[in-house]
Design an enzyme around this catalytic site. Structure first.
Site, PDB file in Angstrom:
ATOM      1  N   THR A 160       0.603  -1.291  -0.158  1.00  0.00           N
ATOM      2  CA  THR A 160       0.313  -0.046  -0.116  1.00  0.00           C
ATOM      3  C   THR A 160       0.857   1.549   0.019  1.00  0.00           C
ATOM      4  O   THR A 160       2.188   1.049  -0.046  1.00  0.00           O
ATOM      5  CB  THR A 160      -0.930  -0.115   1.172  1.00  0.00           C
ATOM      6  OG1 THR A 160       0.129  -0.319   1.974  1.00  0.00           O
ATOM      7  CG2 THR A 160      -2.129  -1.242   1.155  1.00  0.00           C
ATOM      8  N   GLY A 161       0.374   2.817  -0.441  1.00  0.00           N
ATOM      9  CA  GLY A 161       1.056   4.184  -0.875  1.00  0.00           C
ATOM     10  C   GLY A 161       2.065   3.500  -1.876  1.00  0.00           C
ATOM     11  O   GLY A 161       3.353   3.954  -1.603  1.00  0.00           O
ATOM     12  N   ALA A 162       2.163   3.020  -2.557  1.00  0.00           N
ATOM     13  CA  ALA A 162       3.311   1.800  -3.611  1.00  0.00           C
ATOM     14  C   ALA A 162       3.341   3.326  -4.705  1.00  0.00           C
ATOM     15  O   ALA A 162       4.146   3.444  -4.874  1.00  0.00           O
ATOM     16  CB  ALA A 162       3.221   0.978  -4.446  1.00  0.00           C
TER      17      ALA A 162
ATOM     18  N   GLY B 238       7.538   7.688  -2.361  1.00  0.00           N
ATOM     19  CA  GLY B 238       7.870   7.750  -1.407  1.00  0.00           C
ATOM     20  C   GLY B 238       8.885   6.154  -0.806  1.00  0.00           C
ATOM     21  O   GLY B 238       9.225   5.448  -1.761  1.00  0.00           O
TER      22      GLY B 238
ATOM     23  N   TYR C 105       0.366  10.841  15.278  1.00  0.00           N
ATOM     24  CA  TYR C 105       1.198  10.133  14.375  1.00  0.00           C
ATOM     25  C   TYR C 105       1.916   8.812  15.629  1.00  0.00           C
ATOM     26  O   TYR C 105       1.917   7.600  14.256  1.00  0.00           O
ATOM     27  CB  TYR C 105       2.048  11.154  14.119  1.00  0.00           C
ATOM     28  CG  TYR C 105       3.062  10.203  13.162  1.00  0.00           C
ATOM     29  CD1 TYR C 105       2.232   9.900  11.546  1.00  0.00           C
ATOM     30  CD2 TYR C 105       4.746   9.903  12.891  1.00  0.00           C
ATOM     31  CE1 TYR C 105       2.894   8.891  10.913  1.00  0.00           C
ATOM     32  CE2 TYR C 105       5.165   9.235  12.086  1.00  0.00           C
ATOM     33  CZ  TYR C 105       4.346   9.261  11.007  1.00  0.00           C
ATOM     34  OH  TYR C 105       5.065   7.731   9.912  1.00  0.00           O
TER      35      TYR C 105
END
Lengths: 302, 257
Positions: free
Chosen positions: A15-17, A20, A175
């Site tokens: 995920t978040g590929a 960054g 966070y």
């Protein structure tokens, strides 16, 4: 240190590929021959990431799913799409799931389901996605779940009375709590899966990385602070090497360690290992995701 | 049937914050907003997390027939309330002459017609023998004539005055009315951007929505008339009493015009 192990024939979900650490990891895994299913929120960014990966690794096997992880109903849709792709491609199952997507929000904002955004994206989404993909992970001989956590989970505790910090929101504390939740989820998941399980969960601390995470969804002061701080960080590619090591190195499956940094196992915070807190977080997360341990055959360990 | 809190505009950022806060206090909810899908998603998240009953009915409050269907649904299901939180209300920023007729009609229908009718209906369905709390969401803008936000500030002033007036009418009937008058509300990326570009002033006049929702309900339970979140905003509210409206409008023009 990068594992020499190639990943031909392995299926990886990340995920978040699209940017960054996620993009750097996807490129490296594709270069090792893995079939990578990436997830990203934005269609244009997914297309751009796919182009970047193919430029870096011509002939790479990569496909993208569009999914907004801030909505749990869409996380379930993502899991269905991944199931469909795995079946269509004739993969045995999933060998590696990398829960990398994360967000930072300066202000207390809520998701469509009413959860605080950081808590939903950074903790609830991977919690639910992992549960939904567990049957596919169990189909492969050695499956790994990698939570991209952070060293910021040290010196952090949960505010159990107000876990999403509604009344006293603090961006950094919110966070840190989610990164602590990532570590605790890995520990408790391993306990529930049992020692004989073919599935193992890990948490990885990528260190301070020069990414854009603190520049999205944040206001002026947080942006300025993150820009200053992250400029001293390592590159996403350097951070990705630690994740790729955990994803590919055979020896890590034989170690009992959960928490890793720089390709070495280390101890997570003492608080993250407290049985009572582990159980409490799991129960809260199940309630929020509307799921039950029985359905996923993950009963609590007495 | 247990009585509920009725929330209009429930799926927006502030609406969700109020819904969560009420659910945390163990109150059952009746939610309404324009999108059925958004209502279902929110109801699902809240009911599983806080173990309260959440009912909902989609309604376009700018539309008379849609409102009538909503009121019919409330009557037919025999819903009873011990509170109403009126949040629905659009904000069209920009010079008045540049607004469209549709935008002007929407402002009037949603903020004035719908708010008044919703209050009227909720009072008809209040739980007998129990205090009834009304929360109306106005704005710090209601204290000043604001250019660029001329209609917004004016209808927020209407809400403030209307609320304070019915508060006195209903006081002896076990009903309280509280008006929330916030400055910037960081509920979504455009709002956060708008607060950001105001710089330091934006930062010090803005409070988190979770905090604001919790404090507003505390104020309502104490029967307080007005809640202005944040010290700087409170001071700005007090100053408005001493500055003539024409002078205030000119000063705001110097800053925003």
């Amino acid at each position: 240190m990068l594992s020499e192990q190639n990943m031909i024939g392995k299926t990886v979900v990340i995920t978040g590929a699209t940017s960054g650490i996620g993009l750097a990891t996807t490129i490296m895994l594709a270069q090792k021959g893995a079939f990578v299913i990436g997830a990203g929120r934005d269609k244009a960014k997914c297309q751009k990431a796919e182009e970047t990966i193919l430029e870096n690794s011509p002939g790479a096997q990569v496909t993208f799913c569009i999914a907004d992880l801030s909505c749990l109903s869409r996380v379930k849709v993502l899991a269905l799409n991944i199931n469909r792709i795995v079946n269509e491609k004739g993969c045995k199952g999933i060998d590696v799931l990398i829960n990398n997507a994360a967000t930072v929000s300066s202000w207390y904002t809520t998701t469509p389901e009413g959860f605080e955004t950081q808590f939903a994206v950074n903790h609830l989404a991977p919690f639910l996605l992992t549960h939904e993909l567990l049957p596919l992970l169990k189909k492969t001989p050695e499956a790994r779940i990698i939570m991209v956590s952070s060293g910021s989970h040290f010196r952090t505790r949960f505010n159990w009375d107000d876990i999403m910090l509604r009344k006293r929101y603090n961006c950094l504390l919110a966070y840190k709590q989610t990164k602590l939740a990532n570590v605790m989820f890995s520990i408790e998941l391993n306990r529930r899966l049992g020692e004989d399980s073919t599935v193992r969960a890990f948490s990885v601390d990528p260190g301070l990385v020069n990414t854009e995470i603190g520049m999205k969804g944040t206001s002026g002061l947080v942006k300025w602070f993150w820009k200053k701080r992250s400029s001293h960080g390592i590159t996403p590619r350097e951070a990705a090497s630690g994740i790729v090591y955990l994803a590919s190195e055979p020896s890590v499956m034989r170690e009992k360690a959960v928490y890793w940094k720089n390709c070495k196992s280390c101890n997570p915070s003492r608080y993250s290992q407290k049985g009572e807190a582990l159980l409490k977080l799991w129960e809260i997360s199940e309630k929020m995701c509307g799921i039950s341990s029985e359905k996923y055959k993950l009963p609590p360990v007495v | 049937m247990r009585s509920m809190i009725c929330i209009t505009g429930a799926t927006g950022g502030l609406g969700r914050a109020f819904a969560v806060e009420c659910a945390c206090r163990g109150w059952d909810l009746f939610l309404t907003d324009i999108s059925a899908d958004a209502l279902e998603t929110l109801a699902c998240g809240i009911s599983s997390t806080y173990m309260v009953n959440v009912d909902f009915y989609p309604s376009d409050l700018t539309d008379v027939s849609s409102r009538e269907r909503l009121f019919k649904h409330i009557t037919e299901k025999g819903l009873i309330f011990h509170g109403l939180i009126n949040i629905a209300g659009p904000d069209y920023e920009g010079p008045f002459a540049q607004r469209t007729p549709e935008q002007i009609r929407t402002i009037l229908r949603l903020n004035i017609e719908a708010n008044l009718e919703m209050t009227f209906e909720a009072l008809k369905h209040r739980e007998k023998g129990r205090s009834f709390r009304i929360i109306n969401v106005s704005s710090l803008a209601s204290f000043y004539p604001m250019l660029i936000k001329a209609t917004y500030a004016a209808y927020k002033r209407f809400l403030l005055d209307f609320s304070l007036a019915i508060r006195e009418e209903l006081r002896r009937k076990g009903c309280t009315v509280t008006v929330l008058c916030p400055a910037g509300m960081p509920t979504n990326p455009p709002c956060i951007h708008a607060i950001d570009i105001q710089g330091f002033m934006g930062r010090i006049t803005t409070k988190n929505v979770g905090y604001v929702a919790a404090k507003t309900i505390d104020y309502a339970l104490k029967g307080r008339p007005v809640y202005i979140p944040g010290l700087v905003n409170k001071i700005l509210g007090i100053i408005s009493r001493f500055v003539p409206s024409t002078t205030a409008a000119r000063l705001i023009y110097e800053r925003w015009g």
